[in-house]
Design a protein around this motif. Structure first.
Motif, PDB file in Angstrom:
ATOM      1  N   ASN A 189       0.868  -1.313   0.131  1.00  9.07           N
ATOM      2  CA  ASN A 189      -0.230   0.359   0.059  1.00  9.07           C
ATOM      3  C   ASN A 189       0.688   1.486  -0.527  1.00  9.07           C
ATOM      4  O   ASN A 189       0.344   2.423  -0.163  1.00  9.07           O
ATOM      5  CB  ASN A 189      -0.991   0.162   1.182  1.00  9.07           C
ATOM      6  N   LEU A 190       2.643   1.479   0.307  1.00  2.90           N
ATOM      7  CA  LEU A 190       3.012   2.323   0.173  1.00  2.90           C
ATOM      8  C   LEU A 190       3.657   2.461  -0.921  1.00  2.90           C
ATOM      9  O   LEU A 190       5.179   2.900  -1.242  1.00  2.90           O
ATOM     10  CB  LEU A 190       3.828   1.891   1.644  1.00  2.90           C
ATOM     11  N   ILE A 191       3.349   1.498  -2.250  1.00  2.00           N
ATOM     12  CA  ILE A 191       3.973   1.600  -3.181  1.00  2.00           C
ATOM     13  C   ILE A 191       4.666   3.291  -4.009  1.00  2.00           C
ATOM     14  O   ILE A 191       5.488   3.066  -4.392  1.00  2.00           O
ATOM     15  CB  ILE A 191       3.400   0.336  -4.194  1.00  2.00           C
ATOM     16  N   ASP A 192       3.673   3.994  -3.897  1.00  5.37           N
ATOM     17  CA  ASP A 192       4.510   4.975  -3.909  1.00  5.37           C
ATOM     18  C   ASP A 192       5.393   5.872  -3.091  1.00  5.37           C
ATOM     19  O   ASP A 192       5.648   6.810  -3.408  1.00  5.37           O
ATOM     20  CB  ASP A 192       3.023   6.216  -4.276  1.00  5.37           C
ATOM     21  N   GLN A 193       5.781   4.765  -1.735  1.00  2.50           N
ATOM     22  CA  GLN A 193       6.882   5.919  -1.647  1.00  2.50           C
ATOM     23  C   GLN A 193       7.880   5.243  -1.170  1.00  2.50           C
ATOM     24  O   GLN A 193       9.009   5.291  -1.053  1.00  2.50           O
ATOM     25  CB  GLN A 193       6.147   5.548   0.475  1.00  2.50           C
ATOM     26  N   VAL A 194       8.671   3.937  -2.210  1.00  2.00           N
ATOM     27  CA  VAL A 194       9.476   3.784  -2.348  1.00  2.00           C
ATOM     28  C   VAL A 194      10.204   3.772  -3.573  1.00  2.00           C
ATOM     29  O   VAL A 194       9.598   5.508  -4.112  1.00  2.00           O
ATOM     30  CB  VAL A 194       9.198   2.318  -4.007  1.00  2.00           C
ATOM     31  N   LEU A 195      11.606   4.120  -3.283  1.00  2.00           N
ATOM     32  CA  LEU A 195      13.183   5.747  -3.398  1.00  2.00           C
ATOM     33  C   LEU A 195      13.022   5.387  -4.835  1.00  2.00           C
ATOM     34  O   LEU A 195      13.199   4.398  -5.736  1.00  2.00           O
ATOM     35  CB  LEU A 195      13.623   5.294  -2.687  1.00  2.00           C
ATOM     36  N   SER A 196      13.285   6.544  -5.495  1.00  2.00           N
ATOM     37  CA  SER A 196      13.613   6.694  -7.180  1.00  2.00           C
ATOM     38  C   SER A 196      15.073   5.852  -6.600  1.00  2.00           C
ATOM     39  O   SER A 196      16.180   6.277  -6.243  1.00  2.00           O
ATOM     40  CB  SER A 196      13.045   8.341  -7.023  1.00  2.00           C
ATOM     41  N   PRO A 197      15.694   6.334  -8.343  1.00  2.00           N
ATOM     42  CA  PRO A 197      17.591   5.557  -8.023  1.00  2.00           C
ATOM     43  C   PRO A 197      17.996   6.987  -7.545  1.00  2.00           C
ATOM     44  O   PRO A 197      19.062   6.294  -6.859  1.00  2.00           O
ATOM     45  CB  PRO A 197      17.518   4.654  -9.563  1.00  2.00           C
ATOM     46  N   GLU A 198      17.649   7.965  -7.907  1.00  2.04           N
ATOM     47  CA  GLU A 198      18.204   8.666  -7.516  1.00  2.04           C
ATOM     48  C   GLU A 198      18.757   9.247  -5.747  1.00  2.04           C
ATOM     49  O   GLU A 198      19.440   9.821  -5.183  1.00  2.04           O
ATOM     50  CB  GLU A 198      18.011  10.151  -8.308  1.00  2.04           C
ATOM     51  N   GLU A 199      17.708   9.030  -5.336  1.00  7.00           N
ATOM     52  CA  GLU A 199      17.177   9.023  -3.758  1.00  7.00           C
ATOM     53  C   GLU A 199      18.300   8.247  -3.103  1.00  7.00           C
ATOM     54  O   GLU A 199      18.530   7.905  -2.069  1.00  7.00           O
ATOM     55  CB  GLU A 199      15.037   9.476  -3.884  1.00  7.00           C
ATOM     56  N   CYS A 200      18.052   6.749  -4.041  1.00 13.37           N
ATOM     57  CA  CYS A 200      19.010   5.925  -3.011  1.00 13.37           C
ATOM     58  C   CYS A 200      19.861   6.445  -3.146  1.00 13.37           C
ATOM     59  O   CYS A 200      20.445   5.305  -2.406  1.00 13.37           O
ATOM     60  CB  CYS A 200      18.690   5.115  -4.034  1.00 13.37           C
ATOM     61  N   LYS A 201      21.001   6.517  -4.421  1.00 12.00           N
ATOM     62  CA  LYS A 201      21.830   7.027  -4.590  1.00 12.00           C
ATOM     63  C   LYS A 201      22.443   7.811  -3.625  1.00 12.00           C
ATOM     64  O   LYS A 201      23.610   8.268  -2.981  1.00 12.00           O
ATOM     65  CB  LYS A 201      23.178   8.046  -6.170  1.00 12.00           C
ATOM     66  N   ALA A 202      21.582   9.175  -3.201  1.00 17.35           N
ATOM     67  CA  ALA A 202      21.868  10.125  -1.620  1.00 17.35           C
ATOM     68  C   ALA A 202      21.956   9.477  -0.909  1.00 17.35           C
ATOM     69  O   ALA A 202      22.595  10.137  -0.306  1.00 17.35           O
ATOM     70  CB  ALA A 202      20.783  11.116  -2.704  1.00 17.35           C
ATOM     71  N   MET A 203      21.172   8.288  -0.556  1.00 16.10           N
ATOM     72  CA  MET A 203      21.224   7.493   0.639  1.00 16.10           C
ATOM     73  C   MET A 203      22.316   6.786   0.582  1.00 16.10           C
ATOM     74  O   MET A 203      23.107   6.930   1.788  1.00 16.10           O
ATOM     75  CB  MET A 203      19.975   6.882   1.043  1.00 16.10           C
ATOM     76  N   LEU A 204      22.663   6.274  -0.283  1.00 16.79           N
ATOM     77  CA  LEU A 204      24.688   5.940  -0.282  1.00 16.79           C
ATOM     78  C   LEU A 204      25.386   6.841   0.285  1.00 16.79           C
ATOM     79  O   LEU A 204      26.313   6.542   1.080  1.00 16.79           O
ATOM     80  CB  LEU A 204      24.842   5.212  -1.659  1.00 16.79           C
ATOM     81  N   GLU A 205      25.103   7.765  -0.099  1.00 18.03           N
ATOM     82  CA  GLU A 205      26.730   8.796  -0.712  1.00 18.03           C
ATOM     83  C   GLU A 205      26.863   8.856   0.978  1.00 18.03           C
ATOM     84  O   GLU A 205      28.019   9.616   1.521  1.00 18.03           O
ATOM     85  CB  GLU A 205      26.364  10.119  -1.493  1.00 18.03           C
ATOM     86  N   MET A 206      25.221   9.537   1.518  1.00 18.30           N
ATOM     87  CA  MET A 206      25.092  10.462   2.500  1.00 18.30           C
ATOM     88  C   MET A 206      25.342   9.180   3.527  1.00 18.30           C
ATOM     89  O   MET A 206      26.360   9.359   4.708  1.00 18.30           O
ATOM     90  CB  MET A 206      23.582  10.140   3.324  1.00 18.30           C
ATOM     91  N   VAL A 207      25.298   7.896   3.433  1.00 18.67           N
ATOM     92  CA  VAL A 207      25.910   6.843   4.517  1.00 18.67           C
ATOM     93  C   VAL A 207      27.485   6.968   4.202  1.00 18.67           C
ATOM     94  O   VAL A 207      28.119   6.711   5.666  1.00 18.67           O
ATOM     95  CB  VAL A 207      25.551   5.467   3.973  1.00 18.67           C
ATOM     96  N   LEU A 208      27.533   6.759   2.870  1.00 21.92           N
ATOM     97  CA  LEU A 208      29.092   6.746   3.049  1.00 21.92           C
ATOM     98  C   LEU A 208      30.141   8.259   3.779  1.00 21.92           C
ATOM     99  O   LEU A 208      31.104   7.491   4.767  1.00 21.92           O
ATOM    100  CB  LEU A 208      29.738   6.745   1.766  1.00 21.92           C
ATOM    101  N   GLU A 209      29.050   9.614   3.402  1.00 21.18           N
ATOM    102  CA  GLU A 209      30.029  10.632   4.361  1.00 21.18           C
ATOM    103  C   GLU A 209      30.234  10.709   5.639  1.00 21.18           C
ATOM    104  O   GLU A 209      30.803  10.984   6.734  1.00 21.18           O
ATOM    105  CB  GLU A 209      28.761  11.627   3.645  1.00 21.18           C
ATOM    106  N   LYS A 210      28.758   9.779   6.015  1.00 21.62           N
ATOM    107  CA  LYS A 210      28.878   9.490   7.893  1.00 21.62           C
ATOM    108  C   LYS A 210      29.781   8.613   8.560  1.00 21.62           C
ATOM    109  O   LYS A 210      30.389   8.748   9.667  1.00 21.62           O
ATOM    110  CB  LYS A 210      27.515   9.388   7.959  1.00 21.62           C
ATOM    111  N   LYS A 211      30.262   6.966   7.392  1.00 19.19           N
ATOM    112  CA  LYS A 211      31.281   6.094   8.096  1.00 19.19           C
ATOM    113  C   LYS A 211      32.320   6.993   7.589  1.00 19.19           C
ATOM    114  O   LYS A 211      32.982   7.008   8.735  1.00 19.19           O
ATOM    115  CB  LYS A 211      31.133   5.097   7.296  1.00 19.19           C
ATOM    116  N   ARG A 212      32.956   7.955   7.376  1.00 18.72           N
ATOM    117  CA  ARG A 212      33.767   8.258   7.104  1.00 18.72           C
ATOM    118  C   ARG A 212      33.956   9.761   8.678  1.00 18.72           C
ATOM    119  O   ARG A 212      35.018  10.328   7.971  1.00 18.72           O
ATOM    120  CB  ARG A 212      34.261   9.660   6.046  1.00 18.72           C
ATOM    121  N   GLU A 213      32.715   9.977   8.571  1.00 13.40           N
ATOM    122  CA  GLU A 213      33.242  10.908   9.971  1.00 13.40           C
ATOM    123  C   GLU A 213      33.322   9.888  10.862  1.00 13.40           C
ATOM    124  O   GLU A 213      33.442  10.680  12.470  1.00 13.40           O
ATOM    125  CB  GLU A 213      32.251  11.540   9.978  1.00 13.40           C
TER     126      GLU A 213
END
Length: 331
Positions: A189-213
């Motif tokens: 019922n939340l299929i419209d809330q699934v991340l777009s590929p661009e949003e998913c990439k932003a999440m990955l980049e955020m995690v990498l940034e925080k790991k390096r912090e």
């Protein structure tokens, strides 16, 4: 077959004290293994070299014999236990005391949090749940536990990705795990809330940034994360790094993929289980690039992510032989 550092992911109950909007589980009350069956499963898992265990549900602490399971795990040679929980039963001082008593084996408690604010968290968990949970987690007794966050990310909270780290400071959060929404079960019922590929990439980049912090941050269901950087994890080596057992005692590639039932762990040995034709596609995904539809069929990075997350692809496309819809690299 299982590798040297394999983990047992064990759904010990389907019972839960919440009705989350994204729940993939079946809350059937008879989905409950006996303590003797659980002991049998744990003993058998350690015979294959497994020493790390993740207990999940449902809500694991709803089992009255939960700490009997912990005792059983110790007895058969399990060394580390992580628990996924919604955190609400940590308001019970008896449970908190028994967790502290078993800190030699309970190394991580991952709390499911679906928003960094009441508005976003309660959208998934129910009205008033955010404030109730934060009061529990800020309790001085609970703050001393090895608390982490299990964070489901979708369009409703993707703008809050960085805010979870500030939230974690309020209750001494030590670990963070980011998981993209998978629309299975109630989650359809939340299929419209699934991340777009661009949003998913932003999440990955955020995690990498925080790991390096210096933060301890992981990802699940994003095997293409390693295409960005080797520091990132993807958590998708199904059946080879993760042995997943359902509340009925069955082996499945993942709890989100119960349609792929590979048989009973109580009655079958793993050699028989892994000979199942359904298992072979998960055990050696690097060998089936030519079967893949879409960009994966020609992707130069297929050897790294091996086709992305099979759960996401199956949920959104009805097959595991297609390009992961969240992959930020698919052209």
């Amino acid at each position: 077959m299982l590798g040297a550092n394999s983990v047992l992911l064990f759904e010990i109950t389907t019972k839960c004290n919440l009705n989350c909007a994204h729940c993939f589980g079946n809350k059937s009350p008879n989905s409950l293994l006996s303590i003797s069956q659980i002991h049998q499963i744990l003993k058998k898992a350690t015979s294959y070299g497994i020493t790390d265990l993740i207990l999940t549900g449902g809500e694991p602490f709803m089992r009255e014999d939960f700490f009997d399971i912990i005792h059983s795990a110790k007895k058969v040679g399990i060394e580390n236990i992580a628990i996924t929980t919604n955190g609400l039963l940590l308001n019970d001082k008896k449970i908190v005391r028994r967790i502290k008593k078993n800190r030699d084996i309970i190394t991580q408690l991952y709390i499911g949090i679906n928003g960094a604010t009441p508005t976003t968290h309660d959208l998934i968990r129910g009205k008033g749940q955010f404030n109730k949970l934060i009061v529990i987690l800020e309790n001085p007794l609970v703050r001393k536990l090895p608390i982490g966050m299990d964070i489901c990310i979708g369009k409703w909270n993707v703008h809050e990705m960085y805010d979870f780290f500030d939230l974690g400071e309020s209750f001494n959060c030590q670990f963070f795990n980011f998981v993209p929404l998978i629309p299975i079960g109630e989650g359809k019922n939340l299929i419209d809330q699934v991340l777009s590929p661009e949003e998913c990439k932003a999440m990955l980049e955020m995690v990498l940034e925080k790991k390096r912090e210096g933060y301890f941050v992981d990802l699940c269901f994003t095997p293409y994360a390693k295409v960005i950087d080797e520091e990132l994890t993807g958590c998708c080596n199904l059946l080879s790094e993760f042995l997943t057992i359902t509340a009925q005692g069955n082996v499945v590639p993942c709890l989100y993929m119960k349609d792929f039932n590979l048989g009973s762990f109580l009655t079958d040995d793993l050699e028989h289980t892994y000979s199942n034709p359904k298992a072979k596609d998960f055990l050696q995904p690097q060998n089936y690039q030519d079967k893949m539809e879409g960009y994966c069929n020609r992707c130069p990075s297929f050897h790294i992510c091996q086709g992305g997350c099979k759960m996401v692809t199956y949920a959104l496309k009805g097959t595991i032989f297609d390009t992961d819809p969240l992959c930020p690299f698919a052209k």
